[in-house]
Design a protein around this motif. Structure first.
Motif, PDB file in Angstrom:
ATOM      1  N   LEU A 165       0.859  -1.328   0.042  1.00  0.00           N
ATOM      2  CA  LEU A 165       0.146  -0.013  -0.086  1.00  0.00           C
ATOM      3  C   LEU A 165       0.898   1.104   0.097  1.00  0.00           C
ATOM      4  N   VAL A 166       0.563   2.088  -0.978  1.00  0.00           N
ATOM      5  CA  VAL A 166       1.211   3.290  -1.066  1.00  0.00           C
ATOM      6  C   VAL A 166       0.053   4.475  -0.794  1.00  0.00           C
ATOM      7  N   THR A 167       0.308   5.325   0.308  1.00  0.00           N
ATOM      8  CA  THR A 167      -0.595   6.383   0.596  1.00  0.00           C
ATOM      9  C   THR A 167      -0.050   7.581   0.539  1.00  0.00           C
ATOM     10  N   VAL A 168      -0.397   8.588  -0.258  1.00  0.00           N
ATOM     11  CA  VAL A 168       0.240  10.192  -0.459  1.00  0.00           C
ATOM     12  C   VAL A 168      -0.642  11.131   0.157  1.00  0.00           C
ATOM     13  N   SER A 169      -0.138  11.808   0.896  1.00  0.00           N
ATOM     14  CA  SER A 169      -1.013  12.862   1.766  1.00  0.00           C
ATOM     15  C   SER A 169      -0.500  14.259   1.312  1.00  0.00           C
ATOM     16  N   SER A 170      -1.342  15.087   1.457  1.00  0.00           N
ATOM     17  CA  SER A 170      -1.198  16.585   0.978  1.00  0.00           C
ATOM     18  C   SER A 170      -0.438  17.165   2.159  1.00  0.00           C
TER      19      SER A 170
END
Length: 119
Positions: A114-119
């Protein structure tokens, strides 16, 4: 078998490197593809590399930001992801495929990371 790793949380604009290690088969006989599936969306192809590493191809959505490579001596392929965007958030899978003729192929899938990109 394939073992994908390297996923995690990153900020937009950041980088991550995914790894895909093969076990129990001749890794250098197989092309490696990276795919991803975002929540509520279909799985899509991201990047692919030929068995010897001579040729690569990436989807337009990641060109110039993602690069695929492999080290056959380590039975491992990599997906270097730079300038990550929120829309890159997904489960990333690696696939190993070998054509065996007659339109048939043999392939293996990793379990996903899982790759999660946040602002």
């Amino acid at each position: 078998q394939l073992q994908a790793s390297g996923g995690g949380l990153a900020q937009a604009g950041g980088s991550l490197r995914l790894s895909c290690e093969g076990f129990g088969f001749r890794f250098d006989d197989y092309a490696i593809g990276w795919f991803r599936q975002a929540p509520g969306k279909e799985r899509e192809g991201v990047s692919v590399i030929t068995k010897g590493g001579e040729l690569t191809h990436s989807a337009d959505s990641v060109k110039g930001r993602f690069s695929v490579s492999r080290d056959n001596a380590k039975n491992t392929a990599y997906l270097q992801m730079k300038n990550l965007k929120i829309e890159d958030t997904a489960v990333y899978y690696c696939n190993a495929e070998r054509r065996v003729g007659g339109g048939e192929s043999v392939d293996y899938w990793g379990q996903g990371t899982l790759v999660t990109v946040s602002s």
